[in-house]
Design an enzyme around this catalytic site. Structure first.
Site, PDB file in Angstrom:
ATOM      1  N   LYS A 113      -1.541  22.984  28.566  1.00 22.48           N
ATOM      2  CA  LYS A 113      -0.724  23.906  28.067  1.00 22.48           C
ATOM      3  C   LYS A 113      -1.357  24.184  26.875  1.00 22.48           C
ATOM      4  CE  LYS A 113       2.688  20.864  29.838  1.00 22.48           C
ATOM      5  NZ  LYS A 113       4.369  19.987  29.212  1.00 22.48           N
ATOM      6  N   ARG A 156       3.857  29.805  39.982  1.00 22.14           N
ATOM      7  CA  ARG A 156       4.010  30.344  41.401  1.00 22.14           C
ATOM      8  C   ARG A 156       5.259  31.004  41.719  1.00 22.14           C
ATOM      9  NH1 ARG A 156       5.716  25.596  39.354  1.00 22.14           N
ATOM     10  NH2 ARG A 156       8.302  25.626  38.927  1.00 22.14           N
ATOM     11  N   GLU A 164       3.539  19.901  18.442  1.00 22.44           N
ATOM     12  CA  GLU A 164       3.799  20.929  18.133  1.00 22.44           C
ATOM     13  C   GLU A 164       5.021  20.254  17.297  1.00 22.44           C
ATOM     14  OE1 GLU A 164       6.013  22.529  21.886  1.00 22.44           O
ATOM     15  OE2 GLU A 164       3.760  23.289  22.488  1.00 22.44           O
TER      16      GLU A 164
HETATM   17  C1  MV4 Z   1      10.153  21.021  23.046  1.00 21.98           C
HETATM   18  C2  MV4 Z   1      11.221  20.657  22.871  1.00 21.98           C
HETATM   19  C3  MV4 Z   1      11.211  20.688  21.394  1.00 21.98           C
HETATM   20  N1  MV4 Z   1      10.213  21.256  20.908  1.00 21.98           N
HETATM   21  N2  MV4 Z   1       8.581  21.322  22.609  1.00 21.98           N
HETATM   22  C4  MV4 Z   1      10.285  19.328  27.745  1.00 21.98           C
HETATM   23  C5  MV4 Z   1       9.783  19.087  28.501  1.00 21.98           C
HETATM   24  C6  MV4 Z   1       8.808  19.802  28.542  1.00 21.98           C
HETATM   25  N3  MV4 Z   1       8.181  21.042  29.627  1.00 21.98           N
HETATM   26  C7  MV4 Z   1       8.973  20.171  27.881  1.00 21.98           C
HETATM   27  N4  MV4 Z   1      10.364  20.199  26.784  1.00 21.98           N
HETATM   28  C8  MV4 Z   1      10.407  20.147  25.866  1.00 21.98           C
HETATM   29  N5  MV4 Z   1       9.983  20.608  24.594  1.00 21.98           N
HETATM   30  C9  MV4 Z   1       9.179  21.837  21.262  1.00 21.98           C
HETATM   31  N6  MV4 Z   1       8.221  21.748  20.806  1.00 21.98           N
HETATM   32  C10 MV4 Z   1      11.889  19.995  23.789  1.00 21.98           C
HETATM   33  C11 MV4 Z   1      11.622  20.011  24.980  1.00 21.98           C
HETATM   34  C12 MV4 Z   1      12.727  19.372  25.999  1.00 21.98           C
HETATM   35  C13 MV4 Z   1      13.439  20.246  26.742  1.00 21.98           C
HETATM   36  C14 MV4 Z   1      13.013  21.041  27.170  1.00 21.98           C
HETATM   37  C15 MV4 Z   1      12.804  22.677  27.662  1.00 21.98           C
HETATM   38  C16 MV4 Z   1      14.359  22.002  28.841  1.00 21.98           C
HETATM   39  C17 MV4 Z   1      15.135  20.536  28.716  1.00 21.98           C
HETATM   40  C18 MV4 Z   1      13.998  19.829  27.646  1.00 21.98           C
HETATM   41  C19 MV4 Z   1      14.942  18.588  27.653  1.00 21.98           C
HETATM   42  C20 MV4 Z   1      14.367  17.623  26.679  1.00 21.98           C
HETATM   43  C21 MV4 Z   1      13.729  18.473  25.847  1.00 21.98           C
END
Ligand code: MV4
Length: 500
Positions: free
Chosen positions: A116, A292, A200
């Protein structure tokens, strides 16, 4: 074009790839573990190769066994589906060494976008917006706290190698940083063997919106629009749709162009997906890339009229993309739900077992991608998704009405499924209004715990709202609101008969 393609996957996605092979006149070859001898994908293929015991690490995750199977049957190419080896750079490398085409991106692109932090650096180099934060791993909790202080709390610390929410922590105050950092890092080392952690700024109540990109081996890249994937449970998508009700034509072009620029920097070809977070002000931030084909690709196929799996094989065979960005059109709307063998009344615990009844929906605006049949036993060893059901139409209201109708027609006996959960979800006012973010399901379940079973008059109100939305849509103005009809006792009796 290829003569024979080996599909190194199972279940509904293996079935999906077999169908694309058939349409192209390619002979599909299935692989199967000991748990999958009787699986539907094996029956549909021309040939099937055994690849080992039921546990995936001893079969579907073994590069050498897959390559051996492809050599044994004389396949020209391998399609990896999603999951398993699909994002493992060892696969394209092993394919190249064996003189077999890998239907997917290069090992180099996978590596560049697999971490990432590396993906963030690629996005920054492309001039695309990323969430404020570091583009390299931090040295420890002290540096993480410094960075968080600079961007302002709350912060998110994430494992560079992470996925599925592992190695990720929300940090609300400076005092929470040290313990959160230790937890995230040890989780990351355990899960990925890599403790790189970056920081972040936390985006409040974000939407998860992703962009489908596609490239050929000649440097042509297009985007195929976005998918709204905010409805998730524990980082597993549950409902996906195209287009996002939150994205207009202008925003679609801006986020699409950003996605294509990032893919260009990665020298990307074949199908890929850029994941973005979007805040309430429509600001979008690149988060990560999936190198993918995705589970939810059908909603994009329906709205663009393209066959993405067929396209994957065409560009892997060296054909140029048969259209340009200007040719891409989006028509109507499609909404997908992932049907799982799981028990919503028992914390969505997997519910494997024998499928004793299986009646599938049909009719206008319905697509079902499934990998099961009546009499088959859902094995315990793999992901319990048994089918993807899509409703589509000229607009979102019509797509949802048809999906509700299709969910009502579907009968799965012998195992528990989340079909009833979807029927409840799809009558909620917030869902019908397109008002969702990543906290949607948590709120829905919390609400249901407070008021078990919606008051009947409230249900009627919501059904009436859906019917009104359906009637308001231009194309559907003169159509009856079929989806608003409550289940008849005849239908219920027939279902109960089937399940006996
Ligand atoms: C975040 C976020 C808020 N702010 N990053 C969750 C999975 C991972 N791939 C990244 N995720 C998140 N990153 C920042 N800077 C909130 C989430 C997140 C989320 C993101 C997409 C779909 C569902 C989620 C559920 C909880 C938190």
């Amino acid at each position: 074009m290829f003569r024979k393609v080996l599909i190194s996957n199972r279940g509904e996605i293996a079935v999906r790839v077999i169908r694309a092979c058939r349409d192209l006149g390619i002979a599909p070859v299935a692989v199967y573990s000991e748990a999958d001898r009787r699986s539907w994908h094996v029956r549909l293929a021309d040939e099937a190769q055994a690849i080992g015991p039921a546990p995936a690490p001893q079969s579907y995750l073994r590069v050498e066994q897959i390559i051996d199977a492809a050599k044994r049957c004389g396949a020209d190419a391998i399609h990896p589906g999603y999951g398993f080896l699909s994002e493992n750079p060892a696969m394209p490398r092993a394919c190249e060494a064996a003189g077999i085409v890998f239907i997917g991106p290069s090992a180099e692109s996978m590596e560049m976008m697999g971490s990432k932090t590396s993906a963030r650096r690629t996005a920054i180099a492309a001039g695309a917006p990323v969430t404020p934060g570091t583009d390299r791993g931090v040295s420890g909790a002290a540096e993480a706290a410094e960075v968080a202080e600079r961007f302002g709390y709350p912060a998110m610390i994430k494992a560079a190698a992470g996925g599925g929410g592992k190695g990720m922590r929300l940090v609300r105050t400076a005092a929470d940083m040290a313990p959160a950092f230790r937890e995230a890092q040890s989780e990351a080392i355990n899960a990925f063997g890599d403790g790189e952690i970056y920081v972040e700024k936390y985006i409040e109540r974000p939407r998860h919106i992703e962009v489908q990109v596609f490239g050929d081996r000649h440097g042509n890249l297009v985007h195929l629009g976005e998918r709204e994937c905010s409805i998730q449970r524990r980082h597993q998508k549950v409902v996906e749709e195209c287009p996002s009700p939150f994205v207009d034509d202008q925003l679609r072009m801006r986020i699409g162009e950003a996605a294509v620029r990032i893919a260009g920097k990665a020298g990307y070809y074949n199908a890929g997906t850029m994941e973005f977070l979007m805040d309430a002000q429509h600001n979008f931030y690149f988060m990560e890339m999936n190198t993918r084909l995705q589970v939810e690709h059908p909603v994009t196929e329906i709205v663009t009229g393209l066959d993405l799996v067929r396209l994957q094989m065409q560009v892997a065979a060296g054909d140029p993309l048969p259209f340009t960005q200007e040719d891409v059109r989006w028509r109507g709307a499609a909404v997908e739900c992932r049907i799982y063998a799981e028990d919503p009344d028992n914390n969505f615990f997997p519910s494997p077992g024998k499928i004793t009844a299986y009646r599938t929906p049909d009719g206008p605006g319905v697509r079902l991608d499934s990998g099961v049949y009546e009499g088959w036993t859902v094995p315990i060893e793999y992901d319990p998704m048994i089918a993807k059901l899509v409703g589509y139409g000229e607009n979102r209201a019509e797509a949802v009405a048809r999906l509700r109708r299709a969910l009502g027609e579907m009968t799965v006996g012998g195992i528990k499924t989340n079909i009833g959960f979807f029927l409840r979800l799809m009558q909620r006012g917030d869902f019908l209004a397109g008002d969702m973010d990543t906290g949607f399901i948590e709120r829905m379940l919390a609400e249901e715990r407070r008021t078990p079973g919606p008051a009947p008059d409230e249900t009627e109100e919501k059904l009436a709202a859906l019917a009104a939305a359906y009637h308001d849509s231009k194309q559907a103005a003169s159509q009856p609101a079929a989806a608003a009809a409550p289940e008849s006792r005849w239908k219920r009796a027939a279902r109960e008969e089937l399940l006996r």
